[in-house]
Design an enzyme around this catalytic site. Sequence first.
Site, mmCIF file in Angstrom:
data_model
loop_
_atom_site.group_PDB
_atom_site.id
_atom_site.type_symbol
_atom_site.label_atom_id
_atom_site.label_comp_id
_atom_site.label_asym_id
_atom_site.label_seq_id
_atom_site.Cartn_x
_atom_site.Cartn_y
_atom_site.Cartn_z
ATOM 1 N N GLY A 87 47.868 97.770 68.854
ATOM 2 C CA GLY A 87 46.890 97.301 67.866
ATOM 3 C C GLY A 87 47.713 96.772 66.717
ATOM 4 O O GLY A 87 48.452 97.535 66.082
ATOM 5 N N GLU A 138 47.330 95.823 63.665
ATOM 6 C CA GLU A 138 47.292 96.334 62.286
ATOM 7 C C GLU A 138 47.742 97.791 62.211
ATOM 8 O O GLU A 138 48.407 98.191 61.251
ATOM 9 C CB GLU A 138 45.889 96.164 61.689
ATOM 10 C CG GLU A 138 45.392 94.711 61.693
ATOM 11 C CD GLU A 138 44.791 94.286 63.036
ATOM 12 O OE1 GLU A 138 44.784 95.108 63.987
ATOM 13 O OE2 GLU A 138 44.330 93.134 63.139
ATOM 14 N N TYR A 140 40.605 95.084 77.882
ATOM 15 C CA TYR A 140 39.269 95.615 78.182
ATOM 16 C C TYR A 140 38.728 96.131 76.849
ATOM 17 O O TYR A 140 38.883 97.300 76.512
ATOM 18 C CB TYR A 140 39.331 96.735 79.228
ATOM 19 C CG TYR A 140 39.818 96.217 80.570
ATOM 20 C CD1 TYR A 140 38.904 95.835 81.546
ATOM 21 C CD2 TYR A 140 41.165 96.087 80.829
ATOM 22 C CE1 TYR A 140 39.344 95.323 82.760
ATOM 23 C CE2 TYR A 140 41.616 95.571 82.042
ATOM 24 C CZ TYR A 140 40.701 95.189 83.003
ATOM 25 O OH TYR A 140 41.135 94.679 84.193
ATOM 26 N N ASP A 190 54.331 92.318 64.390
ATOM 27 C CA ASP A 190 53.804 93.387 63.528
ATOM 28 C C ASP A 190 54.943 94.077 62.789
ATOM 29 O O ASP A 190 54.840 94.385 61.603
ATOM 30 C CB ASP A 190 53.052 94.433 64.357
ATOM 31 C CG ASP A 190 51.993 93.794 65.242
ATOM 32 O OD1 ASP A 190 51.443 92.750 64.847
ATOM 33 O OD2 ASP A 190 51.743 94.335 66.331
HETATM 34 O O1 KDG Z 1 50.893 92.448 68.060
HETATM 35 C C1 KDG Z 1 50.894 93.342 69.127
HETATM 36 C C2 KDG Z 1 49.496 93.459 69.550
HETATM 37 O O2 KDG Z 1 49.142 92.267 70.190
HETATM 38 C C3 KDG Z 1 49.217 94.573 70.455
HETATM 39 O O3 KDG Z 1 49.685 95.804 69.957
HETATM 40 C C4 KDG Z 1 47.760 94.634 70.835
HETATM 41 O O4 KDG Z 1 46.523 94.302 68.826
HETATM 42 C C5 KDG Z 1 46.793 93.938 69.929
HETATM 43 C C6 KDG Z 1 46.142 92.719 70.403
HETATM 44 O O5 KDG Z 1 44.985 92.538 70.061
HETATM 45 O O6 KDG Z 1 46.750 91.926 71.092
#
Ligand code: KDG
Length: 349
Positions: free
Chosen positions: A34, A36, A137, A291
């Site tokens: 994710g 953030e 998903y 990130d």
């Molecule tokens: O920046 C890395 C993200 O792509 C990964 O952790 C998952 O947040 C994500 C996404 O929506 O792709």
Amino acid sequence: TVDVVCLGESMITFVPSRSGRLADVPSFERGIGGAESNVACALAAAGHRTRWLSRVGTDGFGDHLVEAVAAYGVDTSAVRRDRLRPTGVYFRTAGERAVGDGDRAAPHTAASAVAITAEAAAEADPAAEPVAEVVYYRAGSAASAMSPRVVPDRDLWSGRILHVSGITAALSDDCLALLREATRRRPGRPLVSFDVNYRVNLWDERRSVAAEPAVLLDLARGADLVFVGEDEAEAAWNIRGAHAIRTALPEPGVVVVKQGGAGATVFTDDGPSVFVPALTVDIAAPVGAGDAFAAGFLSATLRGLPVHRRIRHGHLMAAAALTVAGDLAVPPPRAVADRLAALDDEAWG
Ligand code: KDG
């Protein structure tokens, strides 16, 4: 008070047990991902007070996500649980160096599965950066139901910096409305940091409901600090080159243009643009490097360091993320990062 509030969806990540095409990977290990919350975790590991704002399901995946993010030292007290909607998950490959057969990463499609490869639009090229196949998903997930109504202003504005990304805009109309709120210029708001994070196939899905990645340009204009890859500016907005990006984004005080393995160029309101080359490392998986870069840059910004040092801290954190298989790496200890970032310019050139 909190230094940085990071708002966005996180998912359970399934990291492949071995390299190869998604079709050939037999097993996966659970991780967390994710964009953030990756930034929040890296910032917390670097010693900053960070809060993650999101929603997850009441399922075990939601339990694990909240626990794992909290274990980095991030405040998760504002994360809400949704009894009706699940926590999003995604599977990916490690990211293979393209073999030069001209193939594109194949998109997978299913009603609730959106396949995306961050760099999928790029032609396969032996010299190119490794590309990961990603299958989401997350349609109808708990976080996709975030909206200005369910994420209160007092949470949004509770830090010195609010960090958001364009992924949220691609999740749902409600999420887009929330992002519009987060990037609306208003007196006295904290510094708003926006990572464009253009995810090709999420936007392909959204186009069918009349949303366009051009909206990411409007959102970026409402931020104070923007992170954008040269490649994504071209793919999403058809804008080519760092200077053209700055021209298209005159309002944000700081625009960070990431130029892949070459480095990053930063534009500020005062003074000329600054370029710092990236570090060369053996890449285990490219996912999460952007990130980590944002976290390093934000960390150095919070500490009032000069622009070239902010970029160096970004590169150092990105290098740490590139060399691990998971989405998140433990950043180098601050004293080590400071020593490395303070090396003379030749060492970085
Ligand atoms: O920046 C890395 C993200 O792509 C990964 O952790 C998952 O947040 C994500 C996404 O929506 O792709």
